[in-house]
Design a protein around this motif. Structure first.
Motif, short mmCIF file in Angstrom:
data_model
loop_
_atom_site.label_atom_id
_atom_site.label_comp_id
_atom_site.label_asym_id
_atom_site.label_seq_id
_atom_site.Cartn_x
_atom_site.Cartn_y
_atom_site.Cartn_z
N MET A 42 -37.56 14.73 22.36
CA MET A 42 -38.50 14.85 23.48
C MET A 42 -39.44 16.04 23.29
SD MET A 42 -36.05 16.27 26.53
CE MET A 42 -37.45 16.57 27.55
N GLU A 43 -39.46 16.57 22.08
CA GLU A 43 -40.38 17.66 21.72
C GLU A 43 -40.25 18.88 22.63
OE1 GLU A 43 -44.10 15.46 21.73
OE2 GLU A 43 -43.98 15.22 19.57
N CYS A 44 -39.00 19.25 22.96
CA CYS A 44 -38.82 20.43 23.82
C CYS A 44 -39.02 21.71 23.03
CB CYS A 44 -37.45 20.41 24.50
SG CYS A 44 -36.05 20.71 23.40
N GLY A 45 -38.74 21.65 21.72
CA GLY A 45 -39.01 22.80 20.86
C GLY A 45 -37.85 23.78 20.70
N ALA A 46 -36.70 23.47 21.31
CA ALA A 46 -35.56 24.39 21.24
C ALA A 46 -35.10 24.59 19.79
CB ALA A 46 -34.40 23.88 22.09
N CYS A 47 -35.09 23.52 19.01
CA CYS A 47 -34.62 23.61 17.62
C CYS A 47 -35.51 24.52 16.80
CB CYS A 47 -34.56 22.21 17.00
SG CYS A 47 -36.11 21.29 17.14
N SER A 48 -36.80 24.30 16.95
CA SER A 48 -37.75 25.07 16.16
C SER A 48 -37.69 26.56 16.51
CB SER A 48 -39.13 24.44 16.39
OG SER A 48 -40.12 25.36 16.25
N LEU A 49 -37.58 26.85 17.82
CA LEU A 49 -37.51 28.24 18.28
C LEU A 49 -36.24 28.93 17.80
CD1 LEU A 49 -38.96 30.33 20.19
CD2 LEU A 49 -37.43 29.53 21.99
N ASN A 50 -35.16 28.16 17.65
CA ASN A 50 -33.88 28.75 17.32
C ASN A 50 -33.49 28.61 15.85
OD1 ASN A 50 -32.13 29.99 19.61
ND2 ASN A 50 -33.30 28.33 20.57
N CYS A 51 -34.40 28.09 15.04
CA CYS A 51 -34.10 27.96 13.61
C CYS A 51 -34.40 29.28 12.91
CB CYS A 51 -34.92 26.84 12.98
SG CYS A 51 -34.65 26.75 11.20
N PRO A 52 -33.36 29.98 12.42
CA PRO A 52 -33.61 31.28 11.81
C PRO A 52 -34.37 31.18 10.49
CG PRO A 52 -31.29 30.69 11.61
CD PRO A 52 -31.94 29.62 12.43
N MET A 53 -34.43 29.99 9.92
CA MET A 53 -35.11 29.81 8.64
C MET A 53 -36.53 29.25 8.80
SD MET A 53 -32.64 30.99 7.05
CE MET A 53 -33.27 30.91 5.38
N GLN A 54 -36.94 29.03 10.04
CA GLN A 54 -38.24 28.39 10.32
C GLN A 54 -38.42 27.09 9.53
OE1 GLN A 54 -39.24 32.20 9.76
NE2 GLN A 54 -38.52 32.28 11.87
N ALA A 55 -37.37 26.30 9.54
CA ALA A 55 -37.41 25.06 8.77
C ALA A 55 -37.85 23.87 9.61
CB ALA A 55 -36.03 24.79 8.18
N PHE A 91 -40.52 22.14 12.41
CA PHE A 91 -41.79 22.19 13.13
C PHE A 91 -41.81 21.08 14.18
CE2 PHE A 91 -45.89 20.29 13.99
CZ PHE A 91 -46.60 21.39 14.47
N VAL A 92 -42.26 21.42 15.38
CA VAL A 92 -42.53 20.39 16.37
C VAL A 92 -43.61 20.91 17.31
CG1 VAL A 92 -40.62 21.14 17.88
CG2 VAL A 92 -41.51 18.85 18.11
N LYS A 93 -44.59 20.07 17.61
CA LYS A 93 -45.59 20.47 18.59
C LYS A 93 -44.96 20.23 19.94
CE LYS A 93 -50.26 20.36 20.20
NZ LYS A 93 -49.72 21.02 21.40
N SER A 94 -44.46 21.31 20.55
CA SER A 94 -43.69 21.13 21.77
C SER A 94 -44.59 21.22 23.00
CB SER A 94 -42.58 22.17 21.86
OG SER A 94 -43.13 23.45 21.91
N GLY A 95 -44.11 20.66 24.08
CA GLY A 95 -44.87 20.70 25.32
C GLY A 95 -44.22 19.81 26.35
N VAL A 96 -44.82 19.73 27.51
CA VAL A 96 -44.23 18.96 28.59
C VAL A 96 -44.57 17.48 28.46
CG1 VAL A 96 -44.01 20.77 30.30
CG2 VAL A 96 -46.19 19.61 30.07
#
Lengths: 99, 382
Positions: A51-64, A66-71
């Protein structure tokens, strides 16, 4: 979620497996079981569940990730178009639909 | 420190007393919800005082917490706060309330106000490191949209440990301190808890590990039903405008607007619009898994069609063909549009997906509304 699947093949989620260190954080923060872990690396299991919330991308310590997150909110997107801003739901303003 | 902007708030009914800590006195709250809290929740669901239902940010105690007790982080939306304290009633713990301007965890995390920066600042302002001897804080999983665990750890690592090297020169590992038998590195460790506060006790019993079920966001019938009042009240002004417009249009004749005719036929028009609104905002969310299609606009179109057929049964003899067609177009547009707005309340729609469906749906909704109005006027002048 087994009951609800939204539109297919639309999400912007990308995982760079070469950067992944297999910490599993994306599996922990994802509310829709999008990721799996195999051979010490994350992979995308259920892409259309994202659902493109972006939690994974924000919490990935390796910056592996990408997601264009939004509502994912029609009223928010309309607000964005009308006010010429990024989509934003009226959660903090006087309008109270959404979320 | 929990600072109260309004001194009267310090005597909020959920505060029992104040407990002394090395970082000053901390209000102790009850985990029992009172009639007032339940009533407040009910009102807020109907949008009454919804934008001002908040608690003061800061540190709170529940039970008799010590320096080894757990810390739970939440938003300063009172509904979120109430949910948490009710769910951990009976535990001895600390509650760290972030300033999200009275917005719930998930929405605030999406906006970034329930975020890394606010958490790091709040930890400092409350001098959490003086209150607890461990470094684990439990953040609701949905907060992960705004809070980055590794960034919190980095930013709360004291400068001294960040620059100190453990052992040989050249190693940049932060110094690990052993404290009360606990391995404590400088920074705070964010542990993401379950999605729902009511699973917290099970999460703790499970050794601070959230199971698959605890990690998944659901969208059950009762969860959907709870959201309906807010959405229903949301469109009230637009609804009133539509009522007024169709009331006047109902009185349209070749000789002008007849007030008598408007009084006679207006109520049918108002009923039709109300039915379409209910189809979009009440029926579509309730019947969500049973309506065909994936896009909300289409689901709303389907329930709008059902509503149209129902109104035909009520009002069939009085309608000519253009009017009938007009109502089909108008009712389906209203229902489709309002159903589409429910994407914001849903727990599984993505930005890209909603944009895609809007690109298709909005032009159709607009054209069919205009066409509907034209047919309606033609029908009245027949």
């Amino acid at each position: 979620m087994d009951d609800f699947v939204y539109l297919k093949n639309v999400v912007t989620l990308e995982l760079n497996q070469e950067k992944c260190n297999g910490c599993g954080m994306c599996l922990k923060v994802c509310p829709h079981e999008v990721f799996g872990l195999k051979g010490g690396r994350a992979h995308i299991l259920n892409r259309d569940n994202c659902m493109e919330c972006g939690a994974c991308s924000l919490n990935c310590p390796m910056q592996a990730i990408f997601v264009k997150s939004g509502v994912g909110c029609a009223a928010g997107i309309l607000n964005g178009i009308l006010n010429n801003t990024e989509p934003s739901c009226g959660c903090s303003g006087n309008q109270s639909a959404c979320c | 420190m929990t600072t109260f902007k309004n001194p009267e708030k310090a005597h909020s009914p959920y505060i029992l007393d104040f407990v002394p800590t090395p970082a000053g006195e901390v209000p102790r709250v009850t985990g029992k919800l009172k009639l007032r809290d339940v009533l407040g929740t009910f009102m807020v669901r109907w949008s009454v005082n919804r934008d001002n239902y908040r608690v003061s940010p800061g540190l709170y105690a529940i039970g008799d917490p010590t320096d080894s007790s757990d810390v739970f982080v939440t938003a300063n939306y009172k509904l979120s706060f109430d949910h948490l304290r009710k769910s951990i009633d009976g535990l001895n713990a600390w509650i760290l309330v972030l300033d999200t301007s009275g917005i719930n965890v998930w929405c605030a995390a999406g906006k970034g106000t329930f975020g890394t920066k606010e958490l790091v600042n709040r930890i400092r302002m409350c001098r959490l490191e003086d209150v607890i001897s461990h470094r684990r804080i439990i953040v609701p999983q949905l907060g992960a949209v705004g809070i980055s665990a590794y960034q919190v750890r980095d930013r709360t690592t004291p400068a001294a440990t960040a620059t100190l090297t453990a052992g040989s020169a050249g190693s940049t590992k932060p110094l690990k301190l052993s404290f009360n038998g606990l391995k404590v590195s400088g920074g705070f460790n964010v542990v993401f808890g379950p999605v729902k506060a009511e699973d917290i006790k099970a999460f703790i019993r499970n050794n601070y590990h959230a199971t698959r079920e605890m990690r998944r966001v659901t969208f059950t019938f009762s969860e959907r039903a709870r959201l309906i009042p807010v959405d229903f009240v949301y469109g009230k002004y637009k609804l009133l405008i539509a009522f007024a417009l169709f009331f006047v249009l109902s009185g349209l004749t070749r000789k002008g607007v007849s007030f008598q005719l408007a009084l006679e036929e207006g109520p049918y028009a108002v009923l039709n619009i109300l039915m379409a609104y209910v189809a979009g905002i009440v029926i579509t969310p309730m019947a969500l898994p049973y309506l065909p299609g994936r896009s909300f606009a289409f689901k709303g179109f389907v329930s709008g069609t059902v509503a149209f057929v129902l109104t035909l049964l009520i009002n069939f003899p009085g309608l000519n063909f253009p009017e009938m067609f007009a109502w089909f177009l108008i009712m389906c547009s209203i229902s489709s549009f309002t159903a589409m707005n429910f994407t914001g309340s849903s727990t599984y729609t993505s930005l890209s997906g909603v944009k895609k469906e809007m690109k298709v749906a909005i032009p159709i909704q607009l054209i069919s509304t205009i066409a509907g109005l034209v047919f309606f006027i033609i029908g009245r002048l027949f």
